[in-house]
Design a protein around this motif. Structure first.
Motif, mmCIF file in Angstrom:
data_model
loop_
_atom_site.group_PDB
_atom_site.id
_atom_site.type_symbol
_atom_site.label_atom_id
_atom_site.label_comp_id
_atom_site.label_asym_id
_atom_site.label_seq_id
_atom_site.Cartn_x
_atom_site.Cartn_y
_atom_site.Cartn_z
ATOM 1 N N ASN A 28 0.845 -1.200 0.000
ATOM 2 C CA ASN A 28 0.000 0.000 0.000
ATOM 3 C C ASN A 28 0.871 1.237 0.000
ATOM 4 N N ALA A 29 0.420 2.261 -0.719
ATOM 5 C CA ALA A 29 1.160 3.524 -0.801
ATOM 6 C C ALA A 29 2.560 3.333 -1.368
ATOM 7 N N GLY A 56 2.858 -1.142 -6.075
ATOM 8 C CA GLY A 56 1.476 -1.584 -5.966
ATOM 9 C C GLY A 56 0.626 -1.039 -7.098
ATOM 10 N N VAL A 57 0.808 0.240 -7.409
ATOM 11 C CA VAL A 57 0.004 0.847 -8.472
ATOM 12 C C VAL A 57 0.390 0.264 -9.832
ATOM 13 N N ALA A 86 -5.124 5.792 -8.078
ATOM 14 C CA ALA A 86 -4.106 6.625 -7.432
ATOM 15 C C ALA A 86 -4.582 7.067 -6.055
ATOM 16 N N LEU A 87 -5.857 7.360 -5.966
ATOM 17 C CA LEU A 87 -6.404 7.833 -4.688
ATOM 18 C C LEU A 87 -6.399 6.710 -3.654
ATOM 19 N N THR A 122 0.096 10.381 0.160
ATOM 20 C CA THR A 122 1.501 10.121 0.473
ATOM 21 C C THR A 122 2.389 10.366 -0.738
ATOM 22 N N LYS A 123 1.896 9.952 -1.926
ATOM 23 C CA LYS A 123 2.638 10.231 -3.161
ATOM 24 C C LYS A 123 1.637 10.802 -4.158
#
Ligand code: HEC
Length: 394
Positions: free
Chosen positions: A254-255, A259-260, A332-333, A339-340
């Motif tokens: 996460n974050a 992950g994205v 993204a949210l 955080t980024k």
């Protein structure tokens, strides 16, 4: 013969007019946004972007009412030099100037036989007087909106003004490091690039492998696996958010950018594989068979034959995936959040937090569409060919 030509020309008019109409509808607001983003906030609030080429506010009114006695630059009467900031600061609002115009000078009306203008006209004249006296010069174009957007400025004035006077808000240093202020579009731009490039590259690479395998390699259950993969396109992204974020939490993803990337890759793959398989599968069979006869293995056939031929499909997939990831807010949210922050996140934040400062939003919006436009225009010659790729053999 001649008549035919004319008829042909006439028959094209409706189509061309329609295209021109669509282009104008698309271009005009974009152009307006671009112009607005370069205008100072006071101008944005008082007039539309199409007035940018008009004479400065109040100059016409000044010429009609005051120029006869005070002169073009306002310095004809030395005792009442309208170019003197000290004098004008005493009359810097219409409620202060209006009584002065109504007062008599040496027993005669101030403006003699010229009637005293209305309050609105006087207000415009005040703007002009401030301008010629240098009290508040309002340039026609400014970079302030872009600077403010890039550094994420939330002061009451502009970054340039507050930094010139040494009174910036707390999180601003007034040097180049502000460009990486987490609240600004500069940092968000870097983050967006960081998210988008791998999240575009990875699915296309994997899809190219898969597309080749599904087209030119024989293995059991080929069509079944392909059908399942294509069917996966219908899975809504939102449905997987909860399970995946729980898995990510366990893996510590996460974050993180990783992950994205994985998430976008997973959701980009079904369509990408579908497109690549259709494109590669429609290439001439002889081509590959003669390559295999010449002793080429799958790897050489893939790198030397399939990839170069599939460039249009890759380019159009690239555009699609790039735009999708670049404009994505939901993923993204959920997985990066504050955080980024990426550009879409930052813009949505600005919309909710900048009630009055929306001039910054014009610059921010333009900054965020800059890169997609560059990508689109530089790859568009592949685009049409690639769009047809899926249709050749379905
Ligand atoms: C008929 C000529 C005439 C016109 C038109 C005129 N002025 Fe004046 N204005 C004067 C004179 C004369 C004075 C006094 C100069 C002096 O004190 O020596 C003056 C003084 C002023 C002063 C200084 C007043 C003060 O109390 O110190 C201001 C401000 C001013 N004018 C603004 C304007 C503006 C704005 C307009 C146009 C809306 C205008 N004037 C039009 C003749 C004119």
């Amino acid at each position: 013969m001649k008549k035919e030509k004319i008829n042909k020309f006439l028959s094209h008019i409706p189509k061309n007019a329609l295209i021109a109409f669509i282009v104008i509808i698309w271009i005009v607001p974009t152009f307006g946004l671009l112009v607005t983003s370069f205008r100072p906030v006071q101008s944005i609030n008082s007039s539309g972007w199409w007035t940018i080429l008009n004479a400065p506010v109040g100059s016409k009114e000044y010429a009609a009412n005051c120029e006869a006695c005070h002169g073009k630059r306002g310095d004809l009467l030395p005792n009442a030099n309208l170019g003197d900031p000290q004098l004008i600061s005493k009359f810097d609002r219409s409620v202060l100037l209006l009584p002065a115009l109504k007062k008599e000078i040496n027993g005669a009306p101030h403006m003699q036989d010229i009637p005293v203008p209305s309050a609105q006209v006087v207000a415009d004249i005040v703007v002009h007087l401030k301008n010629i006296s240098g009290l508040e010069v309002r340039p026609k174009v400014t970079l302030n909106n872009y600077i403010d957007a890039l550094v994420g400025y939330r002061g009451t004035r502009t970054y340039t003004q507050d930094c010139a006077e040494g009174t910036p808000p707390l999180d601003i240093n007034c040097n180049i490091s502000d460009l990486l202020n987490p609240r600004g579009m500069g940092r968000a731009f870097v983050n967006s690039l960081f998210v988008t490039i791998p999240a575009t590259f990875l699915p296309i690479l994997l899809a190219a492998f898969a597309g080749y395998a599904f087209s030119w390699m024989n293995f059991k259950g080929r069509m079944t696996i392909f059908a399942i993969l294509v069917g996966l396109q219908v899975v809504p992204l939102q449905m997987t958010m909860v399970p995946i974020s729980r898995i990510y939490a366990q893996l510590g993803l996460n974050a993180t950018f990783l992950g994205v990337w994985l998430f976008h890759t997973g959701f980009g793959l079904p369509y990408a594989i579908y497109l690549m398989r259709n494109f590669l599968g429609s290439l001439p069979k002889d081509l590959f068979e003669s390559a295999y006869l010449d002793g080429a293995n799958h790897w050489t056939a893939f790198t030397k034959l399939a990839i170069p031929l599939a460039l249009p499909a890759i380019a159009s997939l690239g555009i699609f995936q790039f735009l999708w990831v670049w404009n994505d807010l939901l993923v993204a949210l959920v997985f990066l959040g504050g955080t980024k922050p990426v550009m879409t996140y930052q813009i949505s934040n600005m919309v909710s937090s900048l009630g009055a400062g929306w001039q910054i939003l014009t610059a921010a919006a333009f900054l965020s569409m800059l890169l997609p436009m560059i990508v689109f225009f530089s790859l568009q010659r592949f685009f049409v060919r690639g769009m047809l790729a899926g249709a050749v053999k379905g």
